[in-house]
Design a protein around this motif. Sequence first.
Motif, short mmCIF file in Angstrom:
data_model
loop_
_atom_site.label_atom_id
_atom_site.label_comp_id
_atom_site.label_asym_id
_atom_site.label_seq_id
_atom_site.Cartn_x
_atom_site.Cartn_y
_atom_site.Cartn_z
N GLN A 121 0.82 -1.20 0.00
CA GLN A 121 0.00 0.00 0.00
C GLN A 121 0.86 1.26 0.00
OE1 GLN A 121 -3.47 0.03 -0.24
NE2 GLN A 121 -2.99 2.19 -0.70
N LEU A 122 1.94 1.24 0.79
CA LEU A 122 2.82 2.40 0.81
C LEU A 122 3.46 2.61 -0.55
CD1 LEU A 122 4.17 4.66 2.42
CD2 LEU A 122 5.94 3.04 3.11
N GLN A 123 3.82 1.53 -1.21
CA GLN A 123 4.38 1.64 -2.56
C GLN A 123 3.39 2.33 -3.50
OE1 GLN A 123 4.87 -2.06 -4.66
NE2 GLN A 123 6.51 -1.24 -5.98
N GLN A 124 2.11 1.92 -3.41
CA GLN A 124 1.10 2.52 -4.27
C GLN A 124 0.90 4.01 -3.94
OE1 GLN A 124 -0.20 0.79 -6.85
NE2 GLN A 124 1.19 -0.84 -6.19
N ASN A 125 0.85 4.32 -2.65
CA ASN A 125 0.60 5.71 -2.25
C ASN A 125 1.75 6.64 -2.64
OD1 ASN A 125 -1.69 4.61 -1.17
ND2 ASN A 125 -1.20 5.07 0.97
N LEU A 126 2.97 6.18 -2.43
CA LEU A 126 4.12 7.02 -2.79
C LEU A 126 4.23 7.20 -4.29
CD1 LEU A 126 6.88 5.74 -0.31
CD2 LEU A 126 5.40 7.74 -0.08
N SER A 127 3.82 6.21 -5.05
CA SER A 127 3.88 6.32 -6.51
C SER A 127 2.96 7.41 -7.03
CB SER A 127 3.50 4.98 -7.15
OG SER A 127 4.41 3.97 -6.78
N ALA A 128 1.94 7.74 -6.23
CA ALA A 128 0.98 8.77 -6.65
C ALA A 128 1.47 10.17 -6.33
CB ALA A 128 -0.37 8.52 -5.96
N PHE A 129 2.61 10.31 -5.63
CA PHE A 129 3.13 11.64 -5.31
C PHE A 129 3.53 12.37 -6.59
CE2 PHE A 129 4.72 11.31 -0.64
CZ PHE A 129 3.43 10.96 -0.25
N SER A 130 3.36 13.68 -6.57
CA SER A 130 3.77 14.50 -7.70
C SER A 130 5.30 14.47 -7.82
CB SER A 130 3.29 15.94 -7.50
OG SER A 130 3.79 16.77 -8.52
N SER A 167 11.60 13.16 -10.02
CA SER A 167 12.10 14.34 -10.71
C SER A 167 12.12 15.54 -9.77
CB SER A 167 11.22 14.65 -11.94
OG SER A 167 9.87 14.82 -11.55
N ALA A 168 11.34 15.44 -8.67
CA ALA A 168 11.32 16.52 -7.67
C ALA A 168 12.58 16.45 -6.81
CB ALA A 168 10.08 16.38 -6.79
N PRO A 169 12.96 17.59 -6.17
CA PRO A 169 14.11 17.56 -5.27
C PRO A 169 13.90 16.52 -4.16
CG PRO A 169 13.46 19.82 -5.73
CD PRO A 169 12.39 18.94 -6.31
N LEU A 170 14.90 15.67 -3.94
CA LEU A 170 14.73 14.56 -2.99
C LEU A 170 14.47 15.04 -1.56
CD1 LEU A 170 17.42 12.04 -4.31
CD2 LEU A 170 15.00 12.20 -4.87
N PRO A 171 15.17 16.07 -1.04
CA PRO A 171 14.89 16.50 0.34
C PRO A 171 13.45 16.92 0.56
CG PRO A 171 16.97 17.42 -0.42
CD PRO A 171 16.31 16.81 -1.61
N SER A 172 12.80 17.44 -0.49
CA SER A 172 11.42 17.90 -0.32
C SER A 172 10.43 16.76 -0.14
CB SER A 172 11.01 18.73 -1.54
OG SER A 172 10.94 17.92 -2.72
N ALA A 182 9.50 14.82 4.27
CA ALA A 182 8.36 15.10 5.16
C ALA A 182 7.08 14.42 4.66
CB ALA A 182 8.17 16.60 5.30
N PRO A 183 6.72 14.51 3.36
CA PRO A 183 5.53 13.78 2.90
C PRO A 183 5.62 12.27 3.09
CG PRO A 183 6.18 15.44 1.30
CD PRO A 183 7.27 15.37 2.31
N ILE A 184 6.83 11.71 2.92
CA ILE A 184 6.99 10.27 3.12
C ILE A 184 6.72 9.91 4.57
CG2 ILE A 184 8.70 8.41 3.18
CD1 ILE A 184 9.98 9.70 0.69
N ARG A 185 7.30 10.68 5.50
CA ARG A 185 7.03 10.42 6.93
C ARG A 185 5.53 10.52 7.23
NH1 ARG A 185 11.39 10.30 10.31
NH2 ARG A 185 13.38 11.15 9.53
N GLY A 186 4.89 11.52 6.67
CA GLY A 186 3.47 11.69 6.93
C GLY A 186 2.65 10.53 6.39
#
Length: 880
Positions: free
Chosen positions: A549-558, A711-716, A719-723
């Motif tokens: 589930q986490l794999q699916q949710n993170l894949s949906a991140f912009s 493609s987004a900056p990795l440090p950004s 926080a969303p991953i932790r959340g």
Amino acid sequence: MLNDLRLRLRSFFHRDSVGSELSDELRFHFDQQVQKLTASGVPLDEARRRARLAIGTRDQIHEEFRDATGVRFVESLLQDIRFALRMLRKSPGFTAVAVLTLALGIGANTAIFSVVDAILLKPLPYPDANRLAIVLSSFGNEHRAPSSGYAFEQMRQHSRLFKQIGGIWVTNATIVGTSDPQPEGIKLAEVTADFLPLICNRPALGRFFVQQDAAQRSSLSIVISYGLWRRKFDADRSIIGKPLHIGDNSLTILGVLPQDFRLIFPDDASVPETPDVYILLSGSKFTPGGPAFLHLVGRLRSGATIAQAQSELDVIAGQLRATVKSYNAQNYSLQVIPFQQDDVRNVRSVLVILFGGVGFVLLIACANVANLLLARAGSRQRETTVRAALGASRGRLVRQLLTESIMLAFFGGMAAVFVGWAALQGLLALRPQSLLHLGTIRLDAVALAFTFIVALLTGIVFGVAPALATTRLDLTTGLKSTGDGRFSPKQGSKVALILCEVAVSFALLTGTGLLVRTFVSVLHVDPGFQPANVLSFTTLGGDYPFLHQLQQNLSAFSGVQSVSVVSHVPLDNGGPGNWYEYYWPEGASSEQQNTAMADYRSILPGYFKTIGATMIEGRDFTDTDDASHQHVIIVDDALAKSAWPGQDALGKRLHISDSPAGWYKFQDDWGVVVGVVHHVQYHSLTVMVRPQVYEPYQLAPRPVSFVLRASAPLPSLIAPIRGQISKLNKTVAVTRFIPLSELVAEARSQTRFITFLSGALAGLALLLTCIGIYGVTSYLVKSRTSEIGIRMALGASPRDVRRLVLRSGMAPVVFGCLIGIALSLPLTPLLAALLFGVRPMDAPTFAATALFLCGVGFFSCYIPARRAMKVDPLVALRYE
């Protein structure tokens, strides 16, 4: 001896009172002798004369007393020191150049010695560290493996030469239920009862595990680190007996480790320096033929040797092979190695080579200062001649000149302390991860003592030859000279020193060239994946549905392009311990089984796409590749070529190990190859340690890390991953956010570090050599001023003069390069273990070094040559 020492000290520091006492005693003996003679009928004047002849004159006896007590020697030594200081003060330019040269040479030695002392010479910070040894297992082609719990029990029960044997295995865990609402990922060390008492004298609070705890199968007590005690419990001294919730268990705190306690294991042991929690290892894992996971440390009994312990372990290994079928098939054996020797095996050769390199730099510095002293000797020849004419012995003159050399070295040593400190700070800032845990490196009393011993020896080394050369006197010629510097030691000694400098510089530059080419090769190594824009992080806890589930949710991140899971992140030495097992293709003979090993990796679909690995043929895993379907695997091209040479690996069956029932539930199985992927460098960029077998996570659950390409900056994204993780499961901890590009950079760091240090030493040697060549060539031009004037007066052109100076200056450079080649031939093979992509006898590197050094030498000679071209014959002939 004490009375003699007391007399000598008193004679020096209280010279007036001691002299007065000696005069009174002499007067008493003189009067007694006169009275004795007059009593026998000798006239008074004759008695005085005879008494004076018998006893000696007052001044004569005072001088003999001063010689006997060493006062004269100390006074003359102090006089030499005062004179040396005056002479150095009179020549500030000479003094500054000599002191700076020595400071660079000695300071470099001080910095490297501080590292060598901390890592190679000082014993490990453990009780009786000289009797500690590591026990390794060997089976098949693997010779540095940990041991199984069963093998540990057999060693503990049957060994008579080991006083104690302890084992450790480190995994990940999660602390929950403390004042911090967020779960915290920690390193959990499972240890045997003897492990902590083996390497730590006593805890800061509470107690360690004891054998009774192991006998009672007590696994609910823990010992925590000092850092965790301060971080989670604010250093509460009443913490003993209180609970700490780790995962689903409530564990009782038994003790707290000291603040300075740390583990120092080899890098390949996957044992961190400071685990947070220590728990007693369950005896249920000590089954015959079980997995090898324990890293063993033993303390030999007093008087026992490593060789004796090895013989004993050979017997125990034979018993294990006789009782456990799998051990016999694997040709199981045990090896014992001194703990400290094994711990530094990867850096020992590097440090020894660097220490030899700074020794070469110091030799060049000594040669430069010796040349300066030889050049200075000409202007002091008249002074030395006058001293000899007035009665100074050659030994006395040599001592005076040596005192000046030693004073130069002393000031150079004082300046070297600051140079060494600065260099050491630079080393510590640049050192790679592999050197971080190997000792506390600092400029301590031992390093300071080393600095001044080296300074003293250096002063003697560079001062002896000039002192002896200066005292080879012709009094008649010397007294006729005007002191203008035309009379000086022979030029051959200066040229010989330059020749030696060039030869040593050639050896250092050649080694640096080989290391630079190695680093360039490492930069171009294909790690088997594309690390740019890939972030890795570790989750502690959570089952397969959570991971999916986490794999699916993170894949949906912009900005996120792909997400997957792997049990071992490539090149991450701080992750979980490596998992490797035997493999063999279907149809292999019994002799081919239990011989070859592969690294096993658990992954979710999309892993190869995420890290940028190349799928050569076949397919990736899917969500349906579980226990209810055919057991499928993916292998790398190295394994495919080894198992099925010249054949297509797809559809082939491979004997493997999996654990569908969970961690520690290993079983043998057969897997069908559905894909072949390009080999990925998991351990090192330059060595292929083992081929790889990939299994679906559903069939081989392991502690996992996520990999995420974006493609987004990795440090950004952190926080969303932790959340997102907290939203799915608040008991799952997340830690170790590391971009793969940083792991690749760290894998290159040791080569980069060695190359940088070698380059710094070679650059310093080159600078000193250039100064030496320039100085000697300039001095030769000055000493041949009259000759140049005569040549130009007789018709020589400025070009002819330039050619003459360049020829005389370049001769030692060319011959020095030839000697440097001969010197490098036996030395460069010592670098073989550090090289990659280049041979120690690389002809292009030798040729490039020779051309470069000749070019630098030509430039150093050209400036004095231009100056010689501008000599006015009329001015030059005035020297005659």
